[in-house]
Enzyme design. Structure first.
Site, PDB file in Angstrom:
ATOM      1  N   THR A  21       1.022  -1.143   0.189  1.00  0.00           N
ATOM      2  CA  THR A  21       0.029  -0.029  -0.195  1.00  0.00           C
ATOM      3  C   THR A  21       0.779   1.426   0.200  1.00  0.00           C
ATOM      4  O   THR A  21       0.386   1.961  -1.230  1.00  0.00           O
ATOM      5  CB  THR A  21      -0.837   0.336   1.323  1.00  0.00           C
ATOM      6  OG1 THR A  21      -1.656  -1.196   1.055  1.00  0.00           O
ATOM      7  CG2 THR A  21      -2.419   1.093   1.383  1.00  0.00           C
ATOM      8  N   VAL A  22       2.022   1.497   1.348  1.00  0.00           N
ATOM      9  CA  VAL A  22       2.970   2.310   0.974  1.00  0.00           C
ATOM     10  C   VAL A  22       3.445   2.330  -0.401  1.00  0.00           C
ATOM     11  O   VAL A  22       3.705   3.360  -0.454  1.00  0.00           O
ATOM     12  CB  VAL A  22       3.220   2.506   2.825  1.00  0.00           C
ATOM     13  CG1 VAL A  22       3.975   3.939   2.622  1.00  0.00           C
ATOM     14  CG2 VAL A  22       2.079   2.628   3.348  1.00  0.00           C
ATOM     15  N   GLU A 136       8.866  10.281   9.781  1.00  0.00           N
ATOM     16  CA  GLU A 136       8.047  10.417  10.265  1.00  0.00           C
ATOM     17  C   GLU A 136       6.538  10.310   9.901  1.00  0.00           C
ATOM     18  O   GLU A 136       5.880  10.076  11.037  1.00  0.00           O
ATOM     19  CB  GLU A 136       8.141  11.655   8.688  1.00  0.00           C
ATOM     20  CG  GLU A 136       6.808  12.891   8.884  1.00  0.00           C
ATOM     21  CD  GLU A 136       6.688  13.616   9.924  1.00  0.00           C
ATOM     22  OE1 GLU A 136       7.795  14.231  10.752  1.00  0.00           O
ATOM     23  OE2 GLU A 136       6.197  13.563  11.268  1.00  0.00           O
ATOM     24  N   ILE A 143       0.478  13.783   9.364  1.00  0.00           N
ATOM     25  CA  ILE A 143       0.543  14.238  10.127  1.00  0.00           C
ATOM     26  C   ILE A 143       2.165  14.846  10.538  1.00  0.00           C
ATOM     27  O   ILE A 143       2.759  13.517  11.077  1.00  0.00           O
ATOM     28  CB  ILE A 143       0.135  14.685  10.976  1.00  0.00           C
ATOM     29  CG1 ILE A 143      -1.488  14.036  10.962  1.00  0.00           C
ATOM     30  CG2 ILE A 143       0.024  15.372  11.732  1.00  0.00           C
ATOM     31  CD1 ILE A 143      -2.906  13.622  12.205  1.00  0.00           C
ATOM     32  N   GLU A 197      -8.238  -3.509   9.331  1.00  0.00           N
ATOM     33  CA  GLU A 197      -7.794  -4.498   8.591  1.00  0.00           C
ATOM     34  C   GLU A 197      -8.390  -5.636   8.756  1.00  0.00           C
ATOM     35  O   GLU A 197      -9.461  -5.694   9.985  1.00  0.00           O
ATOM     36  CB  GLU A 197      -5.976  -4.878   9.280  1.00  0.00           C
ATOM     37  CG  GLU A 197      -5.001  -3.920   9.354  1.00  0.00           C
ATOM     38  CD  GLU A 197      -4.116  -4.032   8.320  1.00  0.00           C
ATOM     39  OE1 GLU A 197      -4.236  -5.619   7.678  1.00  0.00           O
ATOM     40  OE2 GLU A 197      -4.025  -2.764   8.060  1.00  0.00           O
ATOM     41  N   LYS A 212       2.921   4.287  18.922  1.00  0.00           N
ATOM     42  CA  LYS A 212       3.299   5.834  18.029  1.00  0.00           C
ATOM     43  C   LYS A 212       3.004   6.913  19.212  1.00  0.00           C
ATOM     44  O   LYS A 212       4.211   7.182  19.321  1.00  0.00           O
ATOM     45  CB  LYS A 212       2.065   6.043  17.724  1.00  0.00           C
ATOM     46  CG  LYS A 212       1.630   5.458  16.604  1.00  0.00           C
ATOM     47  CD  LYS A 212       0.256   5.526  16.361  1.00  0.00           C
ATOM     48  CE  LYS A 212       0.023   5.120  14.464  1.00  0.00           C
ATOM     49  NZ  LYS A 212      -1.272   4.629  14.025  1.00  0.00           N
TER      50      LYS A 212
HETATM   51  N1  LIG Z   1      -0.994   1.183   5.320  1.00  0.00           N
HETATM   52  C1  LIG Z   1      -0.977   2.481   6.277  1.00  0.00           C
HETATM   53  O1  LIG Z   1      -1.662   3.211   6.045  1.00  0.00           O
HETATM   54  C2  LIG Z   1       0.270   2.806   6.327  1.00  0.00           C
HETATM   55  C3  LIG Z   1       0.441   3.992   7.118  1.00  0.00           C
HETATM   56  C4  LIG Z   1       1.287   4.092   8.034  1.00  0.00           C
HETATM   57  C5  LIG Z   1       1.853   3.006   9.028  1.00  0.00           C
HETATM   58  N2  LIG Z   1       2.443   2.241   7.614  1.00  0.00           N
HETATM   59  C6  LIG Z   1       3.152   1.165   7.884  1.00  0.00           C
HETATM   60  O2  LIG Z   1       3.741   1.199   6.654  1.00  0.00           O
HETATM   61  C7  LIG Z   1       5.016  -0.331   6.619  1.00  0.00           C
HETATM   62  C8  LIG Z   1       4.368  -1.138   5.232  1.00  0.00           C
HETATM   63  O3  LIG Z   1       2.891  -1.140   5.209  1.00  0.00           O
HETATM   64  P1  LIG Z   1       1.862  -1.165   3.770  1.00  0.00           P
HETATM   65  O4  LIG Z   1       0.338  -0.837   4.720  1.00  0.00           O
HETATM   66  O5  LIG Z   1       2.149  -0.952   3.091  1.00  0.00           O
HETATM   67  O6  LIG Z   1       2.036  -3.173   4.334  1.00  0.00           O
HETATM   68  P2  LIG Z   1       1.535  -4.284   2.371  1.00  0.00           P
HETATM   69  O7  LIG Z   1       0.594  -3.778   2.325  1.00  0.00           O
HETATM   70  O8  LIG Z   1       1.631  -5.506   3.360  1.00  0.00           O
HETATM   71  O9  LIG Z   1       3.077  -3.628   2.103  1.00  0.00           O
HETATM   72  C9  LIG Z   1       4.133  -4.226   2.597  1.00  0.00           C
HETATM   73  C10 LIG Z   1       5.291  -4.684   1.616  1.00  0.00           C
HETATM   74  O10 LIG Z   1       6.172  -5.647   1.777  1.00  0.00           O
HETATM   75  C11 LIG Z   1       6.921  -6.301   1.614  1.00  0.00           C
HETATM   76  N3  LIG Z   1       7.061  -7.466   2.193  1.00  0.00           N
HETATM   77  C12 LIG Z   1       6.894  -7.916   3.016  1.00  0.00           C
HETATM   78  N4  LIG Z   1       7.679  -8.583   4.327  1.00  0.00           N
HETATM   79  C13 LIG Z   1       8.532  -9.172   3.605  1.00  0.00           C
HETATM   80  C14 LIG Z   1       9.624  -9.798   2.796  1.00  0.00           C
HETATM   81  N5  LIG Z   1      10.035 -10.985   4.234  1.00  0.00           N
HETATM   82  N6  LIG Z   1      10.901  -9.740   2.135  1.00  0.00           N
HETATM   83  C15 LIG Z   1      10.521  -9.553   1.321  1.00  0.00           C
HETATM   84  N7  LIG Z   1       9.371  -8.539   1.239  1.00  0.00           N
HETATM   85  C16 LIG Z   1       8.252  -8.003   2.482  1.00  0.00           C
HETATM   86  C17 LIG Z   1       5.262  -7.087   0.269  1.00  0.00           C
HETATM   87  O11 LIG Z   1       5.863  -7.754  -0.609  1.00  0.00           O
HETATM   88  P3  LIG Z   1       4.820  -8.979  -1.685  1.00  0.00           P
HETATM   89  O12 LIG Z   1       3.594  -7.255  -1.859  1.00  0.00           O
HETATM   90  O13 LIG Z   1       5.295  -9.422  -2.535  1.00  0.00           O
HETATM   91  O14 LIG Z   1       3.793  -8.818  -0.561  1.00  0.00           O
HETATM   92  C18 LIG Z   1       4.592  -5.929   0.412  1.00  0.00           C
HETATM   93  O15 LIG Z   1       4.840  -5.556  -1.228  1.00  0.00           O
HETATM   94  C19 LIG Z   1       4.879  -0.938   7.725  1.00  0.00           C
HETATM   95  O16 LIG Z   1       5.431  -0.419   8.762  1.00  0.00           O
HETATM   96  C20 LIG Z   1       2.813  -0.159   8.542  1.00  0.00           C
HETATM   97  O17 LIG Z   1       2.945  -0.670   9.909  1.00  0.00           O
HETATM   98  C21 LIG Z   1       1.537   1.698   7.291  1.00  0.00           C
END
Ligand SMILES: NC(=O)c1ccc[n+]([C@@H]2O[C@H](COP(=O)([O-])OP(=O)(O)OC[C@H]3O[C@@H](n4cnc5c(N)ncnc54)[C@H](OP(=O)(O)O)[C@@H]3O)[C@@H](O)[C@H]2O)c1
Length: 436
Positions: A21-22, A136, A143, A197, A212
């Site tokens: 997602t990010v 950040e 924010i 989720e 946080k």
């Molecule tokens: N989503 C939000 O609104 C949000 C807000 C603030 C902070 N965050 C933080 O941002 C981070 C990412 O969130 P997200 O929502 O983008 O997560 P996500 O959609 O689950 O994406 C995770 C990504 O990391 C890859 N990945 C995970 N484990 C891996 C591993 N062991 N080896 C290689 N690649 C791996 C996944 O690969 P595949 O695509 O191949 O599965 C995917 O591309 C997290 O720490 C989350 O807490 C997210």
């Protein structure tokens, strides 16, 4: 720190750990905003490599040739000077960041759980190799609260940080209080709308907010607050009855993170709490986040905005990348002086909605004549109120959005009507037009 290429010397190569997602939003925003970043920072950013688990999964807007499942291609590539960690989790993520920082690459991460546990160790590793570690996006996504605490309020002597730092729970509580929904129904609604989720445990149980608050209080009080130092309760045990009763007593229930500095000691806790309905935190509804920062010098400053979302979080990630690029002498000046060449709009072309009040003779057909004058200028009436009668009659109109010059022409024409006495009063209406 690995030298970030000097301005104009070729691209700065960036590696991503994760493209979900990010991560995919980071790639997209870099693609869309690359030219602005180059103009303001003087650096061109180039995505060099992206670590994922599954290289076959389609990812719109992402060049598949950049994907890899080999972490060393991001973590150990000496040509990559900034590593963006958006994969989440503690293991193997911690090891990757240790390696990247160890070789002097700067790291930007959105990973709150990792930072709330290993932040001090990672910061020390960065300091040792002369790299930067920025985070950040790890608290309250878009924010810019960490930057404000670290830079703008560094000398303000913060005494308390009170936050609604989890959007999922704030949405659920808002719906429980607004519509009287039971917890389970509000949670299902949040899941359907993408605010929660499939497994919401970390959010509703309070662990996400605790991580946080550990990060925010560490920065605010220059103290090492580990997530285990933060007692937390969630909202999963809350009953609709208590929310309704709190409402009757003049309170709104919020999941609050409260960090205080009292008698030299830091205390941090996350728990549901009754907030007086007139308090500014009570007005923060839906999935929004807010952080209230208190200090003796600046009194209260509140930051409000989206606390999650791909683009929102990616925007904070890129802000960190730009800060790393911009830590050269004179970079603020360079940034502030950058000129995109955009024209300044002519004031008469700017659109707004309007309120108009005029004293009128109380005769049949007045409203129709006034309305036709506005219609000739393409301005349509949204609502009308007539007050008083006889010599005291007033006509009050709210008009849909239109150009300022059309309103000026209409006011002159209306003012010249026999039935209209004196100068009409005109005010602009916020939020209903382009200019507001
Ligand atoms: N989503 C939000 O609104 C949000 C807000 C603030 C902070 N965050 C933080 O941002 C981070 C990412 O969130 P997200 O929502 O983008 O997560 P996500 O959609 O689950 O994406 C995770 C990504 O990391 C890859 N990945 C995970 N484990 C891996 C591993 N062991 N080896 C290689 N690649 C791996 C996944 O690969 P595949 O695509 O191949 O599965 C995917 O591309 C997290 O720490 C989350 O807490 C997210």
């Amino acid at each position: 720190m690995i030298g970030v290429a000097a301005r104009g010397e070729g691209p700065v190569r960036v590696g991503l750990l994760g493209c979900g997602t990010v991560g995919s939003a980071v790639v997209r925003l870099l693609d869309q905003g690359g030219a602005t970043i180059e103009r303001t920072s003087g650096h061109r950013l180039e995505v060099a490599r992206i670590l994922v688990r599954d290289t076959e999964r389609p990812r719109p807007g992402v060049d598949p040739s950049l994907l890899t499942t080999d972490p060393s291609e991001v973590v150990d590539d000496p040509s990559i000077s900034i590593v963006i960690e958006v994969m989440g989790g503690l293991d193997p993520t911690l090891g990757y960041l240790r390696s990247a920082l160890g070789r002097g690459a700067s790291v930007v991460t959105a990973n709150k759980q990792l930072l709330a546990r290993y932040g001090p160790e990672l910061l020390a590793a960065a300091q040792q190799s002369g790299a930067e570690l920025r985070f950040e996006a790890s608290a309250c996504a878009a924010i810019p609260v960490i930057k404000v605490l670290r830079e703008s309020l560094l000398a303000a002597d913060i005494t308390a940080v009170t936050g609604i730092v989890n959007g999922t729970t704030n949405y659920i509580l808002t719906e429980m209080s607004r519509a009287g929904l039971p917890y389970d129904v509000a949670l299902s609604q949040a899941q359907e709308l993408g605010y929660a989720e499939a497994d919401p445990t970390e959010d509703v149980g309070g662990a996400d907010a605790a991580a946080k608050m550990a990060i925010l209080s560490s920065i605010a009080f220059h103290t090492r607050v580990h997530v285990d130092d933060v007692p937390f309760e969630g909202i999963d045990g809350l009953q609709a009855e208590d929310i309704a009763l709190a409402g009757r007593l003049g309170f709104v229930v919020k999941l609050l993170g409260v960090a205080r500095l009292a008698e030299g000691a830091v205390s941090v806790r996350v728990a549901p709490a009754l907030v007086p309905a007139g308090h500014r935190l009570a007005a923060v509804g839906g999935p929004d986040n807010a952080v209230l920062l208190e200090s003796r010098t600046t009194r209260e400053i509140m930051l409000v905005g989206p606390g999650a979302g791909g683009d929102e979080t990616a925007s904070a990630v890129l802000a960190d990348v730009i800060s790393i690029l911009g830590t050269h002498r004179g970079s603020f000046l360079h940034n502030a002086l950058a000129d995109s060449g955009r024209p300044i709009a002519a004031p008469g072309d700017v659109e707004s909605a309007f309120y108009v009040r005029m004293s009128v003779a109380d005769r049949p057909g007045v409203l129709a004549r006034v309305a036709s004058v506005f219609a000739e200028e393409g301005l349509s009436i949204r609502s009308v109120v007539q007050t008083g009668s006889g010599d005291e009659a007033s006509l009050v109109l709210v008009l849909h959005a239109g150009a300022e010059r059309r309103m000026a022409a209409a006011l002159a024409a209306v003012g010249a009507l026999d039935e209209v006495r004196g100068e009409p009063v005109m005010l602009r209406v916020l939020g209903s037009g382009e200019g507001g």
